[in-house]
Design a protein around this motif. Structure first.
Motif, short mmCIF file in Angstrom:
data_model
loop_
_atom_site.label_atom_id
_atom_site.label_comp_id
_atom_site.label_asym_id
_atom_site.label_seq_id
_atom_site.Cartn_x
_atom_site.Cartn_y
_atom_site.Cartn_z
N CYS A 186 18.96 18.27 -46.32
CA CYS A 186 19.61 17.06 -45.80
C CYS A 186 18.70 15.88 -45.50
O CYS A 186 17.52 16.06 -45.19
CB CYS A 186 20.31 17.40 -44.48
SG CYS A 186 21.77 18.38 -44.76
N SER A 197 28.57 5.59 -46.18
CA SER A 197 29.15 6.71 -46.91
C SER A 197 29.15 6.44 -48.42
O SER A 197 28.72 7.27 -49.22
CB SER A 197 30.58 6.94 -46.41
OG SER A 197 31.14 8.05 -47.06
N LYS A 200 27.01 8.54 -51.28
CA LYS A 200 27.82 9.28 -52.28
C LYS A 200 27.56 8.78 -53.70
O LYS A 200 27.56 9.56 -54.65
CB LYS A 200 29.31 9.19 -51.93
CG LYS A 200 29.69 10.07 -50.74
CD LYS A 200 31.16 9.87 -50.36
CE LYS A 200 31.56 10.74 -49.19
NZ LYS A 200 32.94 10.44 -48.74
N TYR A 250 24.81 12.34 -53.11
CA TYR A 250 24.76 13.12 -51.87
C TYR A 250 26.18 13.49 -51.41
O TYR A 250 27.14 12.79 -51.73
CB TYR A 250 24.12 12.32 -50.74
CG TYR A 250 22.66 11.98 -50.92
CD1 TYR A 250 21.66 12.76 -50.34
CD2 TYR A 250 22.26 10.85 -51.64
CE1 TYR A 250 20.32 12.43 -50.47
CE2 TYR A 250 20.92 10.51 -51.78
CZ TYR A 250 19.95 11.31 -51.20
OH TYR A 250 18.63 10.97 -51.33
N GLU A 251 26.26 14.56 -50.63
CA GLU A 251 27.53 14.93 -49.99
C GLU A 251 27.44 14.61 -48.50
O GLU A 251 26.40 14.85 -47.87
CB GLU A 251 27.78 16.44 -50.17
CG GLU A 251 28.06 16.82 -51.62
CD GLU A 251 27.99 18.33 -51.85
OE1 GLU A 251 27.57 19.07 -50.93
OE2 GLU A 251 28.34 18.77 -52.95
N GLN A 252 28.52 14.09 -47.97
CA GLN A 252 28.53 13.73 -46.55
C GLN A 252 28.80 14.95 -45.68
O GLN A 252 29.73 15.70 -45.93
CB GLN A 252 29.62 12.68 -46.31
CG GLN A 252 29.68 12.17 -44.88
CD GLN A 252 30.65 11.02 -44.74
OE1 GLN A 252 30.53 10.01 -45.43
NE2 GLN A 252 31.62 11.15 -43.84
N PHE A 272 23.44 13.62 -44.61
CA PHE A 272 23.92 13.72 -46.00
C PHE A 272 23.09 14.77 -46.73
O PHE A 272 21.88 14.84 -46.57
CB PHE A 272 23.80 12.36 -46.69
CG PHE A 272 24.75 11.32 -46.17
CD1 PHE A 272 26.04 11.19 -46.69
CD2 PHE A 272 24.38 10.48 -45.14
CE1 PHE A 272 26.91 10.26 -46.20
CE2 PHE A 272 25.25 9.53 -44.62
CZ PHE A 272 26.53 9.41 -45.16
N GLN A 273 23.79 15.55 -47.53
CA GLN A 273 23.16 16.72 -48.18
C GLN A 273 23.03 16.53 -49.69
O GLN A 273 23.90 15.95 -50.32
CB GLN A 273 24.05 17.93 -47.89
CG GLN A 273 23.44 19.26 -48.29
CD GLN A 273 24.30 20.42 -47.79
OE1 GLN A 273 25.05 20.27 -46.83
NE2 GLN A 273 24.20 21.56 -48.43
N LYS A 274 21.92 17.04 -50.22
CA LYS A 274 21.77 17.09 -51.68
C LYS A 274 22.42 18.38 -52.15
O LYS A 274 22.07 19.45 -51.69
CB LYS A 274 20.28 17.09 -52.04
CG LYS A 274 20.00 17.21 -53.53
CD LYS A 274 18.50 17.09 -53.79
CE LYS A 274 18.16 17.37 -55.24
NZ LYS A 274 16.72 17.14 -55.51
N PRO A 275 23.41 18.29 -53.06
CA PRO A 275 24.11 19.53 -53.48
C PRO A 275 23.17 20.53 -54.14
O PRO A 275 22.15 20.16 -54.70
CB PRO A 275 25.14 19.02 -54.49
CG PRO A 275 25.13 17.55 -54.42
CD PRO A 275 23.86 17.11 -53.76
#
Length: 268
Positions: free
Chosen positions: A183, A227, A231, A235-237, A265-268
């Motif tokens: 994240c 956001s 995105k 990235y995923e919130q 925010f996360q890197k999938p």
């Protein structure tokens, strides 16, 4: 004292504040805006020359506000690799290294002078951190950090200093060094923060974007804008919310509304 609440509702302005902001429509000329962009590094360098290491307080709240710095470990005492993007003079970096002996930190800043202050700090050790000068909008982080090697990136009061048109370049750059599933921890100025309401007429560069008297700039984020920004770069919130604090100065009977955006925010 300070009262704090978190959530997705933006701060509601008083009628006087709303009127003042509505009146402030005149933008700084295009010529001056281009000059500010060109001299951004020089202006931050002068900021650190004037203030040395005394301007920002050490941020001992980082591990309290961002439990992920502990929670992202799979087992106790696991070594973590972090990147502090925009480290300034180390107000966040050094309290973190002191508090957590199992961290190796990469840290970079736009200002060469800030980087020198970090290297001169008594707590600086090349065994525990690697600090380098970097313009996050154009210098490739992969020159200093291996791809997919970082457990946590902190982006704390950094993105607001960058032109909104270039913010996506920072997120793209960071994405390359972050491990999948890990994240970015974000905290920065939120819409209608007290600092935004204090700008005098003639300071406006664009929507929610202002210049200070010293030539450094500041953007004030909405939840939606941030956001979309993350995105769009893949990235995923995980979390994205306003933190509203009312700082109370009892001696002078002043109540100051502070608004920040605190996000993950996360890197999938």
């Amino acid at each position: 004292g300070a009262l704090q609440k978190k959530g997705h509702r933006a701060r509601i302005l008083s009628p006087e504040e709303a009127e003042r902001l509505a009146k402030d429509r005149v933008l700084v000329s295009e010529f001056k805006q281009l000059k500010l962009e060109k001299e951004a590094q020089k202006n931050w360098d002068l900021f650190y020359k004037r203030n040395s290491t005394n301007f920002f307080k050490d941020r001992h709240w980082t591990t309290r506000e961002f439990q992920e710095l502990k929670a992202c470990r799979e087992f106790a005492d696991q070594k973590l690799t972090i990147l502090e993007a925009g480290c300034g003079v180390g107000n966040c970096l050094f309290p973190l290294l002191e508090e957590d002996l199992n961290i190796f930190a990469y840290a970079c800043d736009f200002s060469p002078r800030a980087v020198e202050y970090v290297k001169k700090n008594a707590l600086y050790s090349t065994e525990r951190c690697k600090v380098f000068q970097c313009d996050l909008t154009k210098d490739d982080l992969l020159e200093n950090i291996p791809a997919d090697s970082v457990d946590v990136v902190t982006l704390i009061f950094v993105l607001s200093a960058i032109h909104p048109d270039k913010m996506h370049l920072v997120l793209k750059n960071i994405y390359k060094v972050l491990k999948p599933g890990k994240c970015v921890l974000f905290r920065d100025y939120g819409l209608y923060d007290h600092a935004m309401l204090r700008f005098k007429s003639g300071s406006k560069l664009g929507e929610n974007f202002y210049v200070r008297q010293d030539g450094t700039r500041s953007y004030f984020f909405t939840e939606e804008f941030l956001s979309q920004l993350f995105k769009a770069e893949g990235y995923e919130q995980v979390v994205n919310e306003y933190v509203q604090r009312e700082t109370v100065n009892r001696k002078e009977d002043l109540r100051v509304p502070r608004v920040f955006l605190q996000s993950k925010f996360q890197k999938p």
